[in-house]
Design an enzyme around this catalytic site. Structure first.
Site, PDB file in Angstrom:
ATOM      1  N   ASP A 230       0.791  -1.180  -0.107  1.00 55.87           N
ATOM      2  CA  ASP A 230       0.045  -0.003  -0.029  1.00 55.87           C
ATOM      3  C   ASP A 230       1.047   1.203  -0.090  1.00 55.87           C
ATOM      4  O   ASP A 230       0.558   2.382  -0.091  1.00 55.87           O
ATOM      5  CB  ASP A 230      -0.838   0.088   1.163  1.00 55.87           C
ATOM      6  CG  ASP A 230      -0.344   0.120   2.587  1.00 55.87           C
ATOM      7  OD1 ASP A 230       0.781   0.074   2.564  1.00 55.87           O
ATOM      8  OD2 ASP A 230      -1.120   0.416   3.557  1.00 55.87           O
ATOM      9  N   SER A 231       2.182   0.970  -0.161  1.00 59.38           N
ATOM     10  CA  SER A 231       3.294   2.136  -0.129  1.00 59.38           C
ATOM     11  C   SER A 231       2.910   2.590  -1.702  1.00 59.38           C
ATOM     12  O   SER A 231       3.519   3.996  -1.951  1.00 59.38           O
ATOM     13  CB  SER A 231       4.683   1.785  -0.203  1.00 59.38           C
ATOM     14  OG  SER A 231       4.702   0.662  -0.971  1.00 59.38           O
TER      15      SER A 231
ATOM     16  N   ASP B 175      -0.896  -6.249  -0.165  1.00 55.68           N
ATOM     17  CA  ASP B 175      -1.122  -5.532   0.982  1.00 55.68           C
ATOM     18  C   ASP B 175      -2.459  -4.952   1.190  1.00 55.68           C
ATOM     19  O   ASP B 175      -3.150  -4.381   0.452  1.00 55.68           O
ATOM     20  CB  ASP B 175      -0.124  -4.317   1.083  1.00 55.68           C
ATOM     21  CG  ASP B 175       0.706  -3.845   2.430  1.00 55.68           C
ATOM     22  OD1 ASP B 175       0.280  -4.582   3.278  1.00 55.68           O
ATOM     23  OD2 ASP B 175       1.332  -2.989   2.298  1.00 55.68           O
TER      24      ASP B 175
ATOM     25  N   LYS C 164      -0.859  -9.470   3.208  1.00 52.83           N
ATOM     26  CA  LYS C 164       0.075  -8.810   4.158  1.00 52.83           C
ATOM     27  C   LYS C 164      -0.944  -8.158   5.080  1.00 52.83           C
ATOM     28  O   LYS C 164      -1.776  -7.128   4.421  1.00 52.83           O
ATOM     29  CB  LYS C 164       1.099  -8.075   3.771  1.00 52.83           C
ATOM     30  CG  LYS C 164       1.871  -7.479   4.889  1.00 52.83           C
ATOM     31  CD  LYS C 164       3.332  -6.981   4.757  1.00 52.83           C
ATOM     32  CE  LYS C 164       3.174  -5.340   3.950  1.00 52.83           C
ATOM     33  NZ  LYS C 164       2.613  -4.643   5.023  1.00 52.83           N
TER      34      LYS C 164
ATOM     35  N   GLU D 211      -1.206  -5.443   8.613  1.00 51.69           N
ATOM     36  CA  GLU D 211      -0.430  -4.825   9.787  1.00 51.69           C
ATOM     37  C   GLU D 211      -0.825  -5.266  11.124  1.00 51.69           C
ATOM     38  O   GLU D 211      -2.024  -5.370  11.185  1.00 51.69           O
ATOM     39  CB  GLU D 211      -0.391  -3.342   9.568  1.00 51.69           C
ATOM     40  CG  GLU D 211       0.388  -2.925   8.534  1.00 51.69           C
ATOM     41  CD  GLU D 211       0.314  -1.372   7.979  1.00 51.69           C
ATOM     42  OE1 GLU D 211      -0.132  -0.616   8.931  1.00 51.69           O
ATOM     43  OE2 GLU D 211       0.890  -0.960   7.110  1.00 51.69           O
TER      44      GLU D 211
ATOM     45  N   GLU E 265       9.405  -3.467  10.418  1.00 53.84           N
ATOM     46  CA  GLU E 265       9.703  -2.166   9.818  1.00 53.84           C
ATOM     47  C   GLU E 265      10.134  -1.154  11.088  1.00 53.84           C
ATOM     48  O   GLU E 265       9.603  -0.909  12.040  1.00 53.84           O
ATOM     49  CB  GLU E 265       8.437  -1.462   9.209  1.00 53.84           C
ATOM     50  CG  GLU E 265       8.694  -0.237   8.784  1.00 53.84           C
ATOM     51  CD  GLU E 265       7.651   0.292   7.551  1.00 53.84           C
ATOM     52  OE1 GLU E 265       6.946  -0.547   7.177  1.00 53.84           O
ATOM     53  OE2 GLU E 265       7.782   1.354   7.118  1.00 53.84           O
TER      54      GLU E 265
HETATM   55  O1  KIV Z   1       3.545  -0.925   1.802  1.00 56.30           O
HETATM   56  C1  KIV Z   1       5.000  -1.631   1.715  1.00 56.30           C
HETATM   57  O2  KIV Z   1       5.365  -1.432   0.530  1.00 56.30           O
HETATM   58  C2  KIV Z   1       5.203  -2.379   2.830  1.00 56.30           C
HETATM   59  C3  KIV Z   1       6.714  -2.408   2.933  1.00 56.30           C
HETATM   60  C4  KIV Z   1       7.266  -1.088   3.316  1.00 56.30           C
HETATM   61  C5  KIV Z   1       7.031  -3.339   3.888  1.00 56.30           C
HETATM   62  O3  KIV Z   1       4.285  -2.366   3.702  1.00 56.30           O
END
Ligand code: KIV
Length: 274
Positions: free
Chosen positions: A53-54, A92, A122, A124, A192
């Site tokens: 989600d980056s 994510d 993924k 959090e 992280e």
């Molecule tokens: O969103 C993302 O790219 C991440 C990584 C920084 C682990 O969660």
């Protein structure tokens, strides 16, 4: 008869993650957000691609990951899926897509897997919040990568992108969270912004791979954000980031040269015309 895939060409699975940890072989994870870079990253031989989600901050122009929606993530992960043959792809799950209830987590993660064709999700959060959710997802057949330490979707409660677990109490809490996530069935954990000695303790305490970003050398693997590694986001330079290319000036220079040629009439010349 079609060539049999060579052993190294076969798609990476979550079992390979466990195997790598067992053998002490590092895992390499890189983000990607579209089919073009998904293919290039895959061809570079990484083990896994995280459709992070980056994308919100690295590509979409937001100042945090909070505005990213499940529809955005499905759009980007579907594109990556079309470009990738070998790497394990992890989507994510964005803010609000899994926190409200276990049922919404299962339905949204299931939708993400079903509509994109990627392998894993993924989420959090430590086991104190996420234990039952991770367990329910794994029971449903969805492999889960966990993410502790600095968790960007909680940036407002944390008060910024701050290193986590500097004090002994916080370090012990992180170790406990990691153990709980392993028990719940996660196949890996992103760490992280965690001090390197704390990451080393977490990595030794769990049987699943830890994947670090700003978490030191002793994690079982590393992940970085693609536009940062390539130097495309040239204003972003956190301490942990090492750039392996400086592409922003190259992009400006290439487009600038083309614009000059268009304005001067040098492009398209005879060679590039029909
Ligand atoms: O969103 C993302 O790219 C991440 C990584 C920084 C682990 O969660």
């Amino acid at each position: 008869m079609a060539d049999k895939p060579k052993p190294d060409d076969r798609p990476i699975t979550v079992r390979d993650f466990a195997e790598r940890k067992r053998k002490g072989e590092k895992l390499v994870v890189m983000t990607a957000y579209d089919a073009l870079f998904g293919r290039l990253v895959d061809e570079s031989g990484v083990d896994a691609i995280l459709v992070g989600d980056s994308v919100g901050t690295a590509v979409m122009g937001y100042t945090s990951t909070l505005p990213v929606t499940l529809d955005h993530m499905i759009y980007h992960a579907s594109a990556v899926r079309r470009g990738v043959k070998r790497a394990l792809i992890i989507i994510d799950m964005p803010f609000l897509s899994y926190q409200a209830s276990i049922e919404s987590a299962v339905l949204n993660c299931g939708r993400a897997i079903q509509e994109t064709g990627v392998t894993a999700v993924k989420v959090e959060g430590g086991s104190s919040e996420m234990l039952d959710t991770v367990h329910a997802l794994v029971r449903t057949g969805i492999p889960v990568m966990a993410h502790i330490g600095f968790t960007p979707q909680s940036v407002n409660t944390i008060g910024g992108a701050r290193v986590q677990g500097r004090e002994e109490e916080g370090a012990e809490r992180l170790i406990g969270e990691a153990k709980g996530l392993e028990e719940a069935g996660a196949f890996g954990i992103v760490l992280e912004l965690v001090p390197a000695p704390v990451s080393a303790r977490i990595t030794a305490a769990v049987g699943i791979p830890t994947i670090g970003i700003g978490a030191g050398l002793q994690c079982d693997g590393q992940v970085l954000v693609l536009p940062d590694v390539l130097g495309l986001n040239d204003t972003f330079k956190p301490k942990f980031l090492k750039r392996y290319a400086e592409m922003a000036p190259e992009v400006r220079s290439a487009i600038g040269s083309w614009a000059r040629d268009v304005r001067s009439g040098a492009y398209p010349d005879a060679e590039h015309s029909f």
